[in-house]
Every structure is written in structure tokens, then in C-alpha cells.
Design a protein around this motif. Sequence first.
Motif, PDB file in Angstrom:
ATOM      1  N   GLN A  39       0.659  -1.461   0.145  1.00 15.20           N
ATOM      2  CA  GLN A  39      -0.053   0.091   0.209  1.00 15.20           C
ATOM      3  C   GLN A  39       0.752   1.051  -0.354  1.00 15.20           C
ATOM      4  O   GLN A  39       1.722   1.446   0.634  1.00 15.20           O
ATOM      5  CB  GLN A  39      -1.071   0.100   1.079  1.00 15.20           C
ATOM      6  CG  GLN A  39      -1.857   0.968   0.992  1.00 15.20           C
ATOM      7  CD  GLN A  39      -2.890   0.881   1.964  1.00 15.20           C
ATOM      8  OE1 GLN A  39      -3.115   0.174   2.833  1.00 15.20           O
ATOM      9  NE2 GLN A  39      -4.643   1.760   2.291  1.00 15.20           N
ATOM     10  N   LYS A  43      -2.945   5.389  -1.816  1.00 11.60           N
ATOM     11  CA  LYS A  43      -3.356   4.269  -2.761  1.00 11.60           C
ATOM     12  C   LYS A  43      -3.772   2.888  -1.925  1.00 11.60           C
ATOM     13  O   LYS A  43      -4.063   3.274  -0.631  1.00 11.60           O
ATOM     14  CB  LYS A  43      -2.129   3.949  -3.919  1.00 11.60           C
ATOM     15  CG  LYS A  43      -2.106   5.408  -5.032  1.00 11.60           C
ATOM     16  CD  LYS A  43      -0.986   4.215  -5.370  1.00 11.60           C
ATOM     17  CE  LYS A  43      -0.378   5.472  -6.708  1.00 11.60           C
ATOM     18  NZ  LYS A  43       0.823   4.873  -7.399  1.00 11.60           N
ATOM     19  N   GLU A  44      -4.842   2.486  -2.650  1.00  9.52           N
ATOM     20  CA  GLU A  44      -5.071   0.661  -2.264  1.00  9.52           C
ATOM     21  C   GLU A  44      -4.539   0.196  -2.536  1.00  9.52           C
ATOM     22  O   GLU A  44      -3.609   0.271  -2.879  1.00  9.52           O
ATOM     23  CB  GLU A  44      -6.711   0.920  -2.938  1.00  9.52           C
ATOM     24  CG  GLU A  44      -7.924   1.908  -2.566  1.00  9.52           C
ATOM     25  CD  GLU A  44      -8.620   1.105  -3.410  1.00  9.52           C
ATOM     26  OE1 GLU A  44      -9.967   1.650  -3.779  1.00  9.52           O
ATOM     27  OE2 GLU A  44      -8.693   0.182  -4.190  1.00  9.52           O
ATOM     28  N   ARG A  45      -4.709  -1.005  -1.197  1.00 10.17           N
ATOM     29  CA  ARG A  45      -3.507  -2.163  -1.136  1.00 10.17           C
ATOM     30  C   ARG A  45      -3.836  -2.873  -2.184  1.00 10.17           C
ATOM     31  O   ARG A  45      -5.233  -3.354  -2.360  1.00 10.17           O
ATOM     32  CB  ARG A  45      -4.075  -2.936   0.820  1.00 10.17           C
ATOM     33  CG  ARG A  45      -2.906  -3.329   0.591  1.00 10.17           C
ATOM     34  CD  ARG A  45      -3.231  -4.393   2.462  1.00 10.17           C
ATOM     35  NE  ARG A  45      -3.063  -2.704   3.402  1.00 10.17           N
ATOM     36  CZ  ARG A  45      -3.069  -3.646   4.638  1.00 10.17           C
ATOM     37  NH1 ARG A  45      -3.069  -4.287   4.958  1.00 10.17           N
ATOM     38  NH2 ARG A  45      -3.450  -2.717   5.468  1.00 10.17           N
ATOM     39  N   GLU A  46      -2.395  -3.378  -2.149  1.00  9.04           N
ATOM     40  CA  GLU A  46      -2.817  -4.127  -3.963  1.00  9.04           C
ATOM     41  C   GLU A  46      -2.133  -5.704  -3.779  1.00  9.04           C
ATOM     42  O   GLU A  46      -1.042  -5.531  -2.735  1.00  9.04           O
ATOM     43  CB  GLU A  46      -2.066  -3.663  -5.067  1.00  9.04           C
ATOM     44  CG  GLU A  46      -0.503  -2.681  -5.052  1.00  9.04           C
ATOM     45  CD  GLU A  46      -0.520  -2.505  -6.346  1.00  9.04           C
ATOM     46  OE1 GLU A  46      -1.146  -2.601  -7.323  1.00  9.04           O
ATOM     47  OE2 GLU A  46       0.744  -1.979  -6.154  1.00  9.04           O
ATOM     48  N   LEU A 108      -7.754  -9.346  -1.490  1.00  8.91           N
ATOM     49  CA  LEU A 108      -7.885  -9.396  -0.103  1.00  8.91           C
ATOM     50  C   LEU A 108      -8.285 -10.161   0.630  1.00  8.91           C
ATOM     51  O   LEU A 108      -8.613  -9.896   1.715  1.00  8.91           O
ATOM     52  CB  LEU A 108      -7.920  -7.959   0.234  1.00  8.91           C
ATOM     53  CG  LEU A 108      -6.438  -6.658  -0.618  1.00  8.91           C
ATOM     54  CD1 LEU A 108      -6.252  -6.487  -1.773  1.00  8.91           C
ATOM     55  CD2 LEU A 108      -6.208  -5.534   0.141  1.00  8.91           C
ATOM     56  N   HIS A 109     -10.216 -10.072   0.242  1.00  9.31           N
ATOM     57  CA  HIS A 109     -11.045 -10.129   1.024  1.00  9.31           C
ATOM     58  C   HIS A 109     -10.952 -11.720   1.670  1.00  9.31           C
ATOM     59  O   HIS A 109     -11.741 -12.182   2.101  1.00  9.31           O
ATOM     60  CB  HIS A 109     -12.614  -9.962   0.241  1.00  9.31           C
ATOM     61  CG  HIS A 109     -12.832 -11.075  -1.283  1.00  9.31           C
ATOM     62  ND1 HIS A 109     -12.308 -10.248  -2.197  1.00  9.31           N
ATOM     63  CD2 HIS A 109     -12.879 -11.928  -1.090  1.00  9.31           C
ATOM     64  CE1 HIS A 109     -12.548 -11.257  -2.954  1.00  9.31           C
ATOM     65  NE2 HIS A 109     -12.540 -12.298  -2.550  1.00  9.31           N
TER      66      HIS A 109
END
Length: 124
Positions: A39, A43-46, A108-109
Motif C-alpha cells: 500500500q 492508494k489502495e492496498r494491492e 484481499l478479501h
Amino acid sequence: QLQLVESGGGLVQPGGSLRLSCAASGSSLNYYAIGWFRQAPGKEREGVSCIGTRSGSTKYADSVKGRFTISRDNAKNTVDLQMNSLMPEDTAVYYCAATVRLVATCALHDYNYWGQGTQVTVSS
């Protein structure tokens, strides 16, 4: 309870290399798929790279293919991320995460357990 600790981050010049390590305690990693995520500020975590319970199942983000290599050592209860040819855009906090799955997943989920992260800064 599985706990994950990342290490190996730091400051490196563009073109340099770093090796991140994710060490597990509280449980064997044998039954867990592991992912490396990052991250950057704002920005979003990728997902960066992920590995299933067997080393043959791996995934890489397009941005790191050919530069990063993920590997696991179930005997040592660790998963490493070798990062070569680093670029400034690789600068981020890198996290490792674990989930009970056989095959690699970089969603991620899917992940239940997370480390605290390690900072990687690529700058001249």
C-alpha cells in the motif's frame, strides 16, 4: 492463533534489490496460502505476489512479473519475496497475509491474518 511478522524492508536505490521475509508463529504455514500486498500513500492496498500451499501455485501482479519472486519454506515457517530491479513506484508498505487455501489467491478479501507491514522505499 497465527501471527505474521514481516522483515527486510528498507531504503534502496532504483535498480537495487531487497528480500522481504514473512515469519509465522502460533501455527504451521503448511495449510495456508500466503500473499504479499503493498500500500502506497494515498492508494489502495494491492496484491503483489501470492503462493499456495505448494510452491507450484503462484501469482504475480503484472507490474512485478519478471522482477519479484515469491518462495516458501514450510520447514522454516517462512515465505520470502525477492525483489529485484526495484523502481520508485515500488515504494510502499509491504504486508504479508495468510488464508487457509490450497491455491494462490491475491484477493484481499480472502485473507484472514495480516502482519504489521514493512516499509520499502526506492529512491536515489
